[in-house]
Design an enzyme around this catalytic site. Structure first.
Site, PDB file in Angstrom:
ATOM      1  N   SER A 116      -2.270   1.268  -9.470  1.00  0.00           N
ATOM      2  CA  SER A 116      -0.899   1.350  -9.891  1.00  0.00           C
ATOM      3  C   SER A 116      -0.087   2.431  -9.159  1.00  0.00           C
ATOM      4  O   SER A 116       1.131   2.460  -9.281  1.00  0.00           O
ATOM      5  CB  SER A 116      -0.818   1.592 -11.389  1.00  0.00           C
ATOM      6  OG  SER A 116      -1.506   2.770 -11.727  1.00  0.00           O
TER       7      SER A 116
ATOM      8  N   SER B  52      -6.641   3.577  -9.793  1.00  0.00           N
ATOM      9  CA  SER B  52      -5.260   3.473  -9.337  1.00  0.00           C
ATOM     10  C   SER B  52      -4.792   4.492  -8.318  1.00  0.00           C
ATOM     11  O   SER B  52      -3.631   4.434  -7.918  1.00  0.00           O
ATOM     12  CB  SER B  52      -4.320   3.555 -10.540  1.00  0.00           C
ATOM     13  OG  SER B  52      -4.516   2.431 -11.361  1.00  0.00           O
TER      14      SER B  52
ATOM     15  N   LYS C 272       4.140  10.510  -9.186  1.00  0.00           N
ATOM     16  CA  LYS C 272       4.153   9.160  -9.782  1.00  0.00           C
ATOM     17  C   LYS C 272       4.988   9.176 -11.054  1.00  0.00           C
ATOM     18  O   LYS C 272       4.950  10.152 -11.840  1.00  0.00           O
ATOM     19  CB  LYS C 272       2.718   8.757 -10.090  1.00  0.00           C
ATOM     20  CG  LYS C 272       2.522   7.346 -10.621  1.00  0.00           C
ATOM     21  CD  LYS C 272       1.019   7.072 -10.751  1.00  0.00           C
ATOM     22  CE  LYS C 272       0.759   5.674 -11.299  1.00  0.00           C
ATOM     23  NZ  LYS C 272      -0.690   5.443 -11.482  1.00  0.00           N
TER      24      LYS C 272
END
Lengths: 454, 101, 478
Positions: A134, A158, A59
């Site tokens: 996210s 997330s 990420k």
């Protein structure tokens, strides 16, 4: 894998798959850079590493020496970190290949990956829908079969929420299990690096490698890395708690399923559940407003030039460099920390957090080993659907934030489809008994249908 | 809990964040909405004895005092938007005159 | 006039702790490196960086707190203090707020106005230093150096206990001395390892409430402390006497113009939005930790002064001079103990004059080993060297080392105490100065020093002056 030729083949195949997955806008790294980096890494990786040759996407709010670290924001548009996260270093030491950086809501603030400055990520099964957030980019890549696993991060769910919406496995470890060194901070007392994977095993292997003590993170516990449990035959001996606050409708299907697996099932109460989302949306923005104070264009990142004086530089850089969701949360956080409001909001929220954590301790003290709940209230929603009302977006986190507030481990595994879209169920475990939780997840995974590939 | 435009501007100043005139109304509306929503925690009576809960270790670990810097793959001059003679550069403080600190 | 006004001053002192690395990272804390060379992700405030607390810094902070009589709290909390400034990379400083390391101490000092006074120390807590902003190095730009960012500091806050700029200065000098003794800092205002901000207000004598206070910053030496505070006090008094009101603001002292000016255009006062730092668990100090620091505290200046007066029969003033610096005090005692019945008083004189003068010219070095000085003093006491000669030997040993007796011999300075030889010199002098002899015999006994001087001259400094005087007296009496 132990043969360098296999690793190289893996690198090339991964690059090809990532190219194909470009249409989801899940990976932020340009193709050429990615391909080159994968091949270089394959050549340099340790053949004796337990993850040798395994491609793992990361990420974009986790610092890597390879590729940029933008956190999905304009303010870090071309930012290259001069150091790498502990989790990334551990992956590389285990022979894994860092397969690019994935798209995310800006600074991890969001539940749909629509708040990225680099465009939204598409749901791999339905491009009109969101993959969640996210860590939407990481979830989409795993769901699309481009990589077997990816690192994400959690502050309020997330990793698990996008895992549920995309039909993959998502693990959040106990707080303090994985070092946060190199994870760009959003809500420091809530943040943890988590793993998304094709299967419990893929995700757990990666989690095992990245976990363990790190003197560079004072909030990381002085413990050995997580050891992988054996896959159990059944859930015989486990007591599963079903919290009624998480099951608005019928508890029966879940109860039946677990009894079939040999577990004892008990209904439990977590009375302060309704206050979890409001509590979270005081504490997380407060910590975010503090953690994001360093982004001002002075020493790194994007600077908006032509400023007459340094105050103007800060205000313009931050005003233009941050997107609307981040700006909103910074203002909210600043508000609840400001004098006059601190006691009513921040201090009160800290007390609420304690009550929520206490609810879990009480449930576990009554002989329950693990809790089971849905991960999200519904499957993937349409892009744009929740953008007008911030609170509507926040409510997607309703089942996930409690584990972050209480610092407990949690894992979401796909348990079926609703109108063709994947949906996940989660176990919430006791602090530092992540391995017990994984055992239960292995068992459950065996009896639920696997996800189709995009 | 209604947040006025003035309050939003005051908070924006504290947070060093530029808020344009056009963005102000919607922002104030959203913030009011959110603050109303989160204020429901006040429905739970104040429990005086409740200590805040923060996960993680109970006590701070200490590091040995030795010069052992964390290596940087490249130096500040590469990171900085503006750098000269070894210094980071920012536009001078305006009405905000400081002494050399 | 000033007579009807009372000045009220409180001081906030920031002291850098004597560690080699910074408070929250392993970068060097040393002063003077080229800009931005002692930096890392932590002190640069890079995304993803986290603080790692320096154990020695905590030990020194506790030691300082104990030296100042504070109550050390076994559990305290590090908190973030938010404000935006170019030399504060994270946009917040890690400091302490609601639960500081220590509170409620005190420090006694000699006030020029009212004898021994005691300042209350409200709190002593730990925090990290900010970097440096240089506003005049480049046109229209501010240059930032983050070498200093993250250096460990203790902040020491007094109550509004000082009644004059002179008292403030006296307190600061005593504070510096105590902290140097405890070995926690070198307290060098020039190098910035001790910085002071002052809160100043005035009120009519007898008025119970305190006046509005201003904060004065940018005071860079002990001398400027007095000047800056005097200037601000006078400014406030003039303002109030003209019918104006004192505004609460921060002022910067400008040593070039000896004036104060506001630091910023009118702006709201800071809202630091303190909250406990979620990257740092609470500071928990076990009893043994605190006890260990208590044990490491040396005898502090006031106690040492008292002991010197008693043990070495010194005057209070002399004791104060000898204990001003811990190294000098230790040296003095080493000299006394090294001597075989060395005169404590003689040792005191030597240290206060020759040793300190030499140290001043040679970067504070105590160049003559304690044992050597003890020997030297013994030689004078035994009559082998005159005091003058001994001073020469002292310089020689300071520059080139060596054993005092050998050096004295090599320089031909050994005093002659042989009565026969001295008598010979006396006779020579008396025969060459018949007029003075006659004058002496007719009553001008004040000429004795002249004769002694002449004997010293003729003997090239080798005569034992006491013996010479005895022989002279004998002969002149005849």
């Amino acid at each position: 894998m132990s043969d360098p030729r296999e690793a190289l083949a893996s690198a090339k195949a991964t690059a090809d798959r990532l190219v194909k997955a470009k249409r989801f806008n899940a990976c932020l790294t340009p193709v050429r850079e990615l391909r080159k980096a994968l091949v270089t890494q394959a050549q340099a990786a340790h053949p004796s590493g337990v993850l040798y040759g395994m491609p793992v996407a990361v990420k974009d709010n986790i610092c890597t020496l390879e590729f940029t670290t933008t956190c999905g924001s304009k303010i870090l548009e071309a930012y290259r970190s001069p150091y790498e996260a502990t989790a990334v270093a551990k992956l590389k030491a285990a022979g894994a290949l860092i397969a690019g950086k994935t798209n995310c809501d800006e600074f991890a603030m969001g539940s749909s990956t629509e708040h990225s400055a680099y465009g939204r990520t598409l749901h791999p099964f339905d491009k009109t829908r969101v993959p969640g957030g996210s860590s939407g980019g990481s979830a989409a890549l795993v769901a699309a079969g481009a990589v077997p696993a990816a690192l994400g991060s959690e502050t309020g769910g997330s990793v698990r929420q996008p895992a549920s919406l995309c039909g993959v496995v998502g693990i959040k470890p106990t707080y303090g299990r994985v070092s946060r060194w190199g994870l760009v901070a959003f809500g420091s007392s809530l943040d943890q690096i988590g793993v998304l994977g094709r299967s419990v095993h893929d995700a757990a292997r990666v989690l095992s490698v990245i976990s363990g003590r790190d003197p560079k993170d004072a909030t990381c516990e002085d413990r050995d890395p997580l050891r992988l449990p054996n896959v159990p035959e059944s859930l015989q001996g486990f007591v599963i708690g079903i919290p009624k606050e998480y099951f608005p409708a019928d508890l029966d299907p879940a109860v039946r399923l677990f009894k079939e697996l040999g577990a004892a099932v008990r209904e439990v109460a977590l009375p302060h559940t309704a206050y979890a989302v409001p509590t979270y949306y005081i504490l997380a923005p407060a910590e975010a407003s503090s953690n994001l104070a360093r982004y001002d264009g002075a020493r790194y990142g994007t600077r908006f030039d032509g400023s007459a004086d340094v105050r103007a530089l800060y205000r313009t850089t931050r005003g233009e460099g941050f997107g609307p969701e981040v700006r909103r949360r910074i203002l909210l956080g600043t508000y609840v920390l400001s004098s006059g409001y601190y006691d009513a909001y921040y201090r009160k929220a800290q007390q609420m957090r304690a009550l929520i954590a206490q609810d879990f301790r009480n449930a576990f003290d009554r002989g329950v080993d693990l809790l089971f709940t849905p991960t999200t209230p519904s499957p993937a929603f349409k892009a744009g659907e929740k953008l007008d009302d911030p609170v509507a977006m926040y409510l997607s986190d309703i089942f996930t934030v409690t584990a972050n507030l209480a610092g407990l481990p949690a894992i979401s595994i796909p348990i079926g489809r609703i109108k063709g879209l994947p949906i996940g169920g989660q176990f919430i475990g006791q602090a530092f008994l992540d391995d017990e939780m994984l055992e239960a997840a292995y068992a459950l995974e065996r009896v639920v249908p696997a996800t189709e590939e995009a | 809990m209604s947040v006025t435009h003035d309050e939003v501007l005051k908070i924006a100043r504290l947070a060093e964040l530029e808020v344009s005139e056009d963005a102000l109304p919607l922002l104030a509306e959203h913030m009011s909405r959110i603050l109303d929503y989160v204020a429901q925690i006040n429905a739970v009576p104040a429990s005086e004895g409740v200590k805040p809960f923060v996960p993680g270790p109970d006590a701070l670990r200490f590091r040995t005092d030795e010069v052992k810097p964390i290596p940087l793959a490249f130096g500040p001059e590469t990171l900085a938007p503006a750098f000269k003679d070894g210094f980071f550069l920012v536009p001078k403080l305006g009405a905000f005159e400081g002494a050399d600190s | 006039m000033a007579g009807s006004w009372e000045t009220v001053i409180g001081l906030e002192t920031h002291v850098q702790l004597r560690t080699v690395s910074k408070m929250f990272c392993g970068c060097s804390a040393a002063f003077g490196a080229p800009p931005n060379t002692n930096v890392c992700p932590v002190c640069l405030g890079l995304p993803g960086a986290l603080p790692m607390a320096n154990g020695l810094a905590l030990q020194l902070a506790v030691r300082a707190a104990l030296a100042l009589g504070c109550t050390v709290h076994p559990r305290s909390v590090l908190a973030r203090k938010h404000y935006f400034y170019p030399d504060l990379p994270k946009g917040y400083q890690i400091s302490q707020f609601e639960q500081p390391l220590s509170t409620e101490g005190s420090l006694s000092y000699l006030s020029p106005d009212r004898g021994i006074a005691t300042a209350a120390i409200q709190r002593l807590h730990v925090e990290e230093d900010a970097g440096k902003s240089l506003h005049d190095r480049f046109p229209r730009q501010t240059a930032i150096d983050l070498n200093r960012c993250g250096v460990p500091l203790i902040e020491i806050v007094t109550g509004p206990d000082f009644r004059s700029p002179q008292e403030a200065r006296a307190y600061l000098l005593t504070l510096k001395q105590v902290l140097e003794y405890a070995g926690v800092s070198d307290c060098d205002m020039e190098k910035g390892s001790l910085r002071v901000d002052a809160n100043v207000s005035v009120r009519r004598v007898g008025q119970p409430e305190l006046g509005t206070k201003t904060e004065v910053k940018n005071i860079n030496s002990f001398a400027y402390v007095e000047k800056a505070l005097s200037v601000e006090r006078d400014r406030q008094i003039a303002l109030l006497e003209a019918g104006g009101k004192v505004e609460q603001q921060t002022l910067l002292y400008d040593s070039k113009t000896n004036a104060v000016r506001p630091q910023r255009a009118k702006e709201e006062s800071h809202d630091y939005r303190y909250f406990p730092d979620p990257d740092l668990p609470p500071l928990v100090l076990p009893e043994e930790f605190i006890a260990e620091q208590q044990g490491l505290l040396p005898e502090l200046p006031a106690k040492k002064r008292e002991r010197f007066v008693e043990k070495y029969a010194l005057s209070v003033t002399d004791a104060a001079v000898l204990t001003a610096d811990r190294a000098v005090a230790d040296y003095y005692e080493a000299v006394v103990h090294a001597g075989s019945g060395a005169d404590a008083k003689a040792a005191a004189n030597w240290v206060m004059t020759e040793v300190l003068a030499d140290a001043k010219d040679h970067g504070d070095g105590l160049r003559v080993p304690a044992g050597a000085l003890a020997n030297l003093i013994g030689l004078v006491r035994g009559g082998t060297l005159s005091h003058q000669a001994a001073k020469r030997v002292f310089s020689e040993v300071a520059d080139h080392g060596g054993e005092p007796r050998n050096v004295a011999e090599a320089l031909g300075l050994i005093q002659v105490a042989d009565a026969g030889v001295v008598t010979g010199w006396v006779s020579e002098v008396l025969s060459e100065h018949p007029t003075e002899v006659a004058r002496y015999k007719s009553g001008e006994t004040k000429l004795m020093p002249f004769f002694i001087g002449q004997v010293m001259k003729v003997s090239r400094g080798k005569a034992d002056p006491k013996l010479a005087q005895r022989v002279l007296e004998e002969k002149l009496a005849a």
